[in-house]
Design a protein around this motif. Structure first.
Motif, PDB file in Angstrom:
ATOM      1  N   ALA A  34       0.815  -1.217   0.000  1.00 31.08           N
ATOM      2  CA  ALA A  34       0.000   0.000   0.000  1.00 31.08           C
ATOM      3  C   ALA A  34       0.847   1.265   0.000  1.00 31.08           C
ATOM      4  O   ALA A  34       0.438   2.291  -0.560  1.00 31.08           O
ATOM      5  CB  ALA A  34      -0.934  -0.010   1.204  1.00 31.08           C
ATOM      6  N   THR A  51      -6.383  -0.364   0.532  1.00 32.65           N
ATOM      7  CA  THR A  51      -7.164   0.875   0.598  1.00 32.65           C
ATOM      8  C   THR A  51      -7.417   1.293   2.041  1.00 32.65           C
ATOM      9  O   THR A  51      -7.205   2.456   2.415  1.00 32.65           O
ATOM     10  CB  THR A  51      -8.500   0.716  -0.144  1.00 32.65           C
ATOM     11  OG1 THR A  51      -8.246   0.430  -1.521  1.00 32.65           O
ATOM     12  CG2 THR A  51      -9.335   1.978  -0.039  1.00 32.65           C
ATOM     13  N   GLN A  52      -7.866   0.346   2.868  1.00 35.44           N
ATOM     14  CA  GLN A  52      -8.138   0.668   4.267  1.00 35.44           C
ATOM     15  C   GLN A  52      -6.860   1.065   4.995  1.00 35.44           C
ATOM     16  O   GLN A  52      -6.887   1.951   5.867  1.00 35.44           O
ATOM     17  CB  GLN A  52      -8.793  -0.531   4.966  1.00 35.44           C
ATOM     18  CG  GLN A  52      -9.404  -0.173   6.323  1.00 35.44           C
ATOM     19  CD  GLN A  52     -10.513   0.855   6.216  1.00 35.44           C
ATOM     20  OE1 GLN A  52     -11.406   0.725   5.370  1.00 35.44           O
ATOM     21  NE2 GLN A  52     -10.453   1.895   7.039  1.00 35.44           N
ATOM     22  N   PHE A  74      -4.293   8.316   2.328  1.00 33.25           N
ATOM     23  CA  PHE A  74      -5.008   8.003   1.096  1.00 33.25           C
ATOM     24  C   PHE A  74      -4.866   9.160   0.108  1.00 33.25           C
ATOM     25  O   PHE A  74      -5.088  10.328   0.458  1.00 33.25           O
ATOM     26  CB  PHE A  74      -6.493   7.743   1.353  1.00 33.25           C
ATOM     27  CG  PHE A  74      -7.213   7.246   0.136  1.00 33.25           C
ATOM     28  CD1 PHE A  74      -7.145   5.908  -0.213  1.00 33.25           C
ATOM     29  CD2 PHE A  74      -7.918   8.112  -0.684  1.00 33.25           C
ATOM     30  CE1 PHE A  74      -7.786   5.429  -1.350  1.00 33.25           C
ATOM     31  CE2 PHE A  74      -8.566   7.653  -1.822  1.00 33.25           C
ATOM     32  CZ  PHE A  74      -8.500   6.303  -2.154  1.00 33.25           C
ATOM     33  N   SER A 127      -6.741   4.765  -8.710  1.00 29.42           N
ATOM     34  CA  SER A 127      -8.037   4.069  -8.674  1.00 29.42           C
ATOM     35  C   SER A 127      -8.044   2.877  -9.623  1.00 29.42           C
ATOM     36  O   SER A 127      -8.560   1.804  -9.293  1.00 29.42           O
ATOM     37  CB  SER A 127      -9.164   5.030  -9.040  1.00 29.42           C
ATOM     38  OG  SER A 127      -9.293   6.048  -8.071  1.00 29.42           O
ATOM     39  N   LEU A 156      -6.114   0.058  -8.044  1.00 29.38           N
ATOM     40  CA  LEU A 156      -6.861  -0.579  -6.962  1.00 29.38           C
ATOM     41  C   LEU A 156      -8.042  -1.390  -7.480  1.00 29.38           C
ATOM     42  O   LEU A 156      -8.386  -2.437  -6.923  1.00 29.38           O
ATOM     43  CB  LEU A 156      -7.351   0.475  -5.973  1.00 29.38           C
ATOM     44  CG  LEU A 156      -6.271   1.151  -5.127  1.00 29.38           C
ATOM     45  CD1 LEU A 156      -6.855   2.336  -4.373  1.00 29.38           C
ATOM     46  CD2 LEU A 156      -5.646   0.156  -4.146  1.00 29.38           C
TER      47      LEU A 156
END
Length: 346
Positions: free
Chosen positions: A10, A53-54, A62, A90, A93
């Motif tokens: 991430a 993402t989290q 983010f 995006s 992901l």
């Protein structure tokens, strides 16, 4: 045979901190552009954890459009805008397969994790990103430990300065997403594995054995992956940096490789891969010749609309025929023998 996968943690996607130097911000943007470009080339080879993402949200990292715009303005970077960069993230992901799907493993209970050298973010306050980091490494290590695994997988970290990290941990429990792939060991189990590590696309692809992937390929996707690796290795050897132009297979390309033994012979495989890489990178152009409509040196070059036909010497006996297409794209048409000057037009 399955493709090797490249797992992005991430932190590769997470927005740099406000105090990051401009050079780090530029590096972040260029790496995102390179990874995003792979979605149109070899998308199945790149995977991202479902936790990514989290983890970025929980670390307050983010990359929203507003935060990206603010970062770019603060560094007076005008060639990019936040919306474009956000769209790239995006797509990564949303369109890349998940690490969990690629490994057939979901959640796990571990203890005593260690990695040497440690490739995780060293700063306090980034615990969620470190959790994603550990999760990625554990998935790769467990996948590599399975008896049917025949490919080396690679981990991409945002800060790595090493090419290999030794990972070890104790595995107490695990949930599998694939009932046909049970863990081949009793629990608890001590897991240890050396995992290749890279920080960008060039180092990632150059870490793999292109010739081995080529010779054991069972799909066009694996052949394309092998070519990407060969291109990365050739770029590194010639000191070439920057985006790689696109290439595609003509309808008869793979069949021609198979018929002439380029997918079976170690020697011809290496030469063919090198010829393809040099063609995509537009290197050693004296080895290329226009394919003409007749036998005379003044006959016109063969064309297909806006595309031009070319021939590159693989060695004396074999040659690569290809189309230089409009839009700066290469279509690999056929591998041929010395006296064959034909080129498939589809």
């Amino acid at each position: 045979m399955s493709l090797p996968f490249i797992a992005l943690e991430a932190s590769v996607l997470a927005i740099p901190i406000e105090s990051a130097p401009s050079s780090e911000v530029h590096s972040y943007l260029l790496k995102l552009i390179d990874w995003s470009a792979l979605l149109d080339d070899t998308p199945a080879s790149v995977v991202i954890s479902e936790l990514a993402t989290q983890a970025m949200f929980d670390s307050n990292r983010f990359p929203s459009v507003d935060r990206l715009d603010q970062l770019l303005r603060s560094r007076d970077i005008q060639e990019y805008d936040g919306r474009t960069i956000s769209r790239m993230i995006s797509r990564l992901l949303e369109l890349t397969p998940s690490l969990e799907h690629a490994t057939g493993l979901s959640s796990m209970l571990i203890d005593n994790f260690s990695a040497s050298p440690d490739t995780a973010l060293p700063l306090e306050g980034w615990a969620p990103l470190r959790t994603d980091h550990v999760n990625c490494l554990c998935h790769i290590a467990l996948s590599a430990s399975q008896p049917e695994t025949v490919r080396s997988h690679l981990f991409v970290s945002s800060i790595t300065t090493c090419s290999l990290t030794e990972v070890s941990f104790t595995l107490y429990d695990i949930d599998s997403t694939d009932s046909n792939r049970p863990l081949a060991r009793e629990l608890p189990a001590e897991i240890s594995c050396a995992i290749p590590v890279a920080s960008d696309t060039a180092n990632a692809f150059s870490s793999f054995n292109a010739e081995n992937i080529w010779l054991t390929a069972e799909s066009d996707a694996e052949l394309r992956f092998a070519i990407r690796c060969a291109i990365a290795q050739t770029s590194k050897a010639f000191g070439i940096k920057g985006p790689i132009r696109k290439f595609k297979f003509g309808r008869n390309f793979v069949a021609s490789l198979r018929s002439l033994g380029a997918l079976q012979s170690d020697r011809l495989a290496a030469k063919t891969l090198q010829a393809v890489a040099l063609t995509v990178l537009m290197l050693r152009l004296p080895l290329t010749h226009a394919l003409r409509t007749g036998s005379g040196p003044n006959d016109a070059q063969q064309r297909r609309g806006g595309d031009f036909a070319w021939r590159r010497d693989v060695d004396y006996e074999f040659h690569l025929h290809y189309w230089e297409c409009s839009g700066n794209e290469v279509e690999l048409a056929a591998l041929v023998t010395h006296n064959d000057f034909s080129i498939p037009r589809t």
